[in-house]
Design a protein around this motif. Structure first.
Motif, mmCIF file in Angstrom:
data_model
loop_
_atom_site.group_PDB
_atom_site.id
_atom_site.type_symbol
_atom_site.label_atom_id
_atom_site.label_comp_id
_atom_site.label_asym_id
_atom_site.label_seq_id
_atom_site.Cartn_x
_atom_site.Cartn_y
_atom_site.Cartn_z
ATOM 1 N N ARG A 144 30.151 -13.517 84.661
ATOM 2 C CA ARG A 144 28.850 -14.305 84.140
ATOM 3 C C ARG A 144 27.705 -13.565 83.530
ATOM 4 O O ARG A 144 27.283 -14.131 82.552
ATOM 5 C CB ARG A 144 28.317 -15.411 85.122
ATOM 6 N N GLN A 147 29.006 -11.988 80.068
ATOM 7 C CA GLN A 147 29.409 -12.659 79.062
ATOM 8 C C GLN A 147 27.992 -13.367 78.704
ATOM 9 O O GLN A 147 27.310 -14.137 79.259
ATOM 10 C CB GLN A 147 30.358 -13.674 79.375
ATOM 11 N N ASP A 148 28.002 -13.476 77.313
ATOM 12 C CA ASP A 148 26.762 -14.176 76.707
ATOM 13 C C ASP A 148 27.081 -15.696 76.918
ATOM 14 O O ASP A 148 28.198 -16.258 76.989
ATOM 15 C CB ASP A 148 26.722 -14.111 75.215
ATOM 16 N N ARG A 149 25.830 -16.409 77.206
ATOM 17 C CA ARG A 149 26.265 -17.968 77.177
ATOM 18 C C ARG A 149 26.677 -18.497 75.919
ATOM 19 O O ARG A 149 26.264 -17.928 74.967
ATOM 20 C CB ARG A 149 25.066 -18.555 77.814
ATOM 21 N N SER A 169 31.702 -23.968 69.820
ATOM 22 C CA SER A 169 30.803 -23.297 70.623
ATOM 23 C C SER A 169 30.167 -22.040 69.538
ATOM 24 O O SER A 169 30.935 -21.289 68.613
ATOM 25 C CB SER A 169 31.356 -22.607 71.807
ATOM 26 N N ALA A 234 19.270 -22.802 81.585
ATOM 27 C CA ALA A 234 20.588 -22.026 81.453
ATOM 28 C C ALA A 234 20.411 -20.330 81.412
ATOM 29 O O ALA A 234 21.283 -19.912 82.037
ATOM 30 C CB ALA A 234 21.037 -22.448 79.934
ATOM 31 N N ASN A 235 19.319 -19.910 80.958
ATOM 32 C CA ASN A 235 19.181 -18.536 81.431
ATOM 33 C C ASN A 235 19.061 -18.023 82.785
ATOM 34 O O ASN A 235 19.475 -17.262 83.077
ATOM 35 C CB ASN A 235 17.958 -18.184 80.205
ATOM 36 N N GLY A 238 22.499 -18.647 84.122
ATOM 37 C CA GLY A 238 23.728 -18.085 83.584
ATOM 38 C C GLY A 238 24.781 -19.208 83.214
ATOM 39 O O GLY A 238 26.009 -18.797 83.139
ATOM 40 N N TYR A 239 24.424 -20.517 83.038
ATOM 41 C CA TYR A 239 25.311 -21.543 82.777
ATOM 42 C C TYR A 239 25.226 -21.652 81.180
ATOM 43 O O TYR A 239 24.473 -21.202 80.365
ATOM 44 C CB TYR A 239 24.755 -22.821 83.325
ATOM 45 N N ASP A 240 26.502 -21.983 80.695
ATOM 46 C CA ASP A 240 26.637 -22.471 79.203
ATOM 47 C C ASP A 240 25.982 -23.908 79.261
ATOM 48 O O ASP A 240 25.538 -24.416 80.254
ATOM 49 C CB ASP A 240 28.159 -22.677 78.903
ATOM 50 N N LYS A 265 29.779 -24.623 85.899
ATOM 51 C CA LYS A 265 28.847 -23.813 85.753
ATOM 52 C C LYS A 265 28.037 -23.878 84.373
ATOM 53 O O LYS A 265 28.307 -23.227 83.495
ATOM 54 C CB LYS A 265 29.008 -22.149 85.760
ATOM 55 N N SER A 266 27.983 -25.201 84.198
ATOM 56 C CA SER A 266 27.190 -25.662 82.686
ATOM 57 C C SER A 266 26.257 -26.804 82.876
ATOM 58 O O SER A 266 26.200 -27.491 83.837
ATOM 59 C CB SER A 266 28.429 -26.196 81.793
#
Ligand SMILES: Nc1ncnc2c1ncn2[C@@H]1O[C@H](COP(=O)(O)OP(=O)(O)OP(=O)(O)O)[C@@H](O)[C@H]1O
Ligand SMILES: [Mg+2]
Length: 484
Positions: A144, A147-149, A169, A234-235, A238-240, A265-266
């Motif tokens: 997580r 990986q960029d959100r 996306s 989100a930041n 760390g969620y999309d 996790k979004s």
């Protein structure tokens, strides 16, 4: 010279005998288990990457798609030791050439890769029960972080792409964080703690029998940081983000499909909820205007969810009950660890069914800029601490900050414009705040005066009013008689 097969068989025999006397046992974790990819292999690789980056001498480097970070890995046939709860374990990365392929549904890589875990036989239960779970968890965390959100949108409506996905996306790179967000620090802390509790609350949600999801309603005037708050959330976690454009969704079943294709996790966002769904239409069929009545009229469709479809036809027939099912009903828990965020500028326009307790867990009012928020903006934009400001300026700011009713967006505009000259920026800001505060005060006085005049007028004509009332009553009685 022995043929390789014989050499391999004798080595195997030799190891078997050794194993009987060995105090250690070994576990092989191969990259491909039969024809399936072994998730544990990837997780071990990621987990070890966080160790070898410091200690290894020869490392393999990778950079995943959409990632902004490199990950390190063990090179072929290298070993590394790790410690878990005071127990030492050893990992070896083994790469061998795959023998010529027999028939396979899927072409396999030329190399056979695997990790071998060496542990003492006595530590077997401890390691197998906890260590591997720990590795999986750590690997997910690293994944997580690396990986960029992503920011997903449903701009195509409900139609699917070639891989059967309804969402499009793009990498999500919004720089807003809770540090840059100007709001009351206590409120901010409360929200951050709430988010943390949610993210770490798997056990709690399981224990209490609740779906692992949480809803936030952000409301307040334009430019007070509702969208910035979503980005900060989100930041922070760390969620999309899934930005759901309700106007592009044609019916409730399409809405369900979209929900099913969101990942854990979004954060699922519906901005300007009062504009996205036709609130007046929703009241058409119901006889009374209270929320209970509405809720009842939505009931058939609530039932329809289980059986699939309900009244969904064509056109844009999305309803509030469909939306509530989306966030609240059985479908909301397909997948887990999801946050729903609705934003609106007009909370008073929302249906009480949306606002009732338990539906949106937290209602967050994003207000005009108060003094604590102003201080955060001054620090972020000008690098000005409280200590850099004169006491008199601070006092003046305190007096006018709230009365000026300026949004953080308005204030940041003033600060950006003069960010090279800090003093000028503060002086100009103070002037604007004062002018706004004065204007607001004048407006308030004017409104009060008008109300006063109106009241006086009403008092002057009490007779007229009672006459009107009497007339109305008479008319009602006449109509009742007619009906009889
Ligand atoms: N609380 C805040 N803290 C820091 N910056 C803010 C805040 N509120 C607004 N801003 C600044 O103003 C800009 C607009 O804010 P944002 O889009 O978050 O407002 P909004 O409440 O979502 O508005 P709208 O209701 O129009 O969607 C942001 O880019 C940000 O720079
Ligand atoms: Mg917004």
């Amino acid at each position: 010279v022995f043929p390789p097969e014989l050499r391999f068989a004798s080595l195997k025999f030799f190891y078997r005998i050794l194993q009987c006397f060995s105090t250690h046992c070994y576990f092989d974790i191969t990259e491909i288990d039969g024809v399936n990819t072994n998730e544990l292999y990837n997780s071990v690789q990621l987990y070890l990457s966080s160790h070898v980056s410091v200690t290894g001498t020869r490392l393999s480097l990778t950079r995943a798609l959409n990632s902004s970070a490199f990950t390190f890995g063990l090179s072929n046939n290298d070993t590394i030791t790790d410690t878990f709860n005071g127990v030492n374990v050893q990992w070896e990365h083994i790469v061998t050439q795959r023998q010529a392929q027999t028939f396979s549904w899927r072409p396999l890589p030329d190399e056979k890769r695997g990790f071998t875990l060496r542990i003492k036989k006595n530590d077997k239960t401890l390691i197998l029960n906890n260590y591997l779970d720990y590795i999986m968890e750590k690997a997910n965390e690293i994944r997580r972080k690396n990986q960029d959100r992503l920011l997903y949108t449903n701009s195509r409506g409900g139609s699917l792409d070639s891989r059967g996905h309804p969402w499009e996306s793009v990498p999500f790179k919004h720089p807003s964080t809770f540090d840059t967000l100007a709001m009351d620090p206590e409120k901010k802390k409360e929200i951050m703690e709430d988010l943390e509790d949610f993210a770490n609350g798997q056990g709690f949600y399981q224990k209490t029998g609740r779906a692992w999801k949480r809803g936030y309603l952000l409301y307040g005037p334009p430019g007070t940081g509702k969208s910035s708050m979503i980005a900060a959330m989100a930041n922070y976690l760390g969620y999309d983000i899934y930005d759901l454009e309700l106007t592009e969704v044609h019916n409730n079943s399409e809405l369900r499909k979209l929900l099913m294709k969101t990942s854990s996790k979004s954060i699922i966002v519906i901005e300007d909820i009062d504009c996205s769904i036709n609130l007046t239409n929703r009241n058409k069929n119901k006889p009374t205007s209270d929320s209970r009545g509405y809720y009842d009229s939505g009931a058939p469709e609530m039932r329809g969810v289980g059986g699939g479809g309900g009244e969904d036809g064509g056109g844009n027939s999305i309803t509030l009950s469909g939306l509530l099912n989306f966030t609240d009903g059985l479908w909301s828990c397909c997948g887990s660890e999801r946050i729903f965020v609705f934003t609106t500028n007009h909370i008073e326009k929302l249906d009480p069914a949306l606002l009732r307790s338990g539906r949106m867990d937290m209602h967050i009012f994003m207000n005009y800029c108060s003094l604590p928020s102003l201080k955060i903006l001054l620090k972020n934009y000008l690098g000005c601490d409280e200590s850099n400001l004169d006491d008199s300026v601070l006092k003046e700011l305190e007096e006018v900050a709230e009365a000026a009713m300026m949004t953080p967006a308005d204030i940041s505009e003033v600060l950006i414009k003069n960010r090279r000259k800090k003093e000028k920026a503060v002086i100009e800001l103070l002037e604007i705040l004062k002018a706004r505060a004065q204007r607001n005060q004048k407006n308030d006085e004017q409104v009060e005066e008008e109300e006063h005049e109106k009241r006086a007028l009403d008092n002057d004509n009490p007779k007229q009013e009672s006459e009107i009332m009497n007339n109305c009553k008479e008319r009602e009685e006449e109509e009742e008689e007619k009906i009889k």
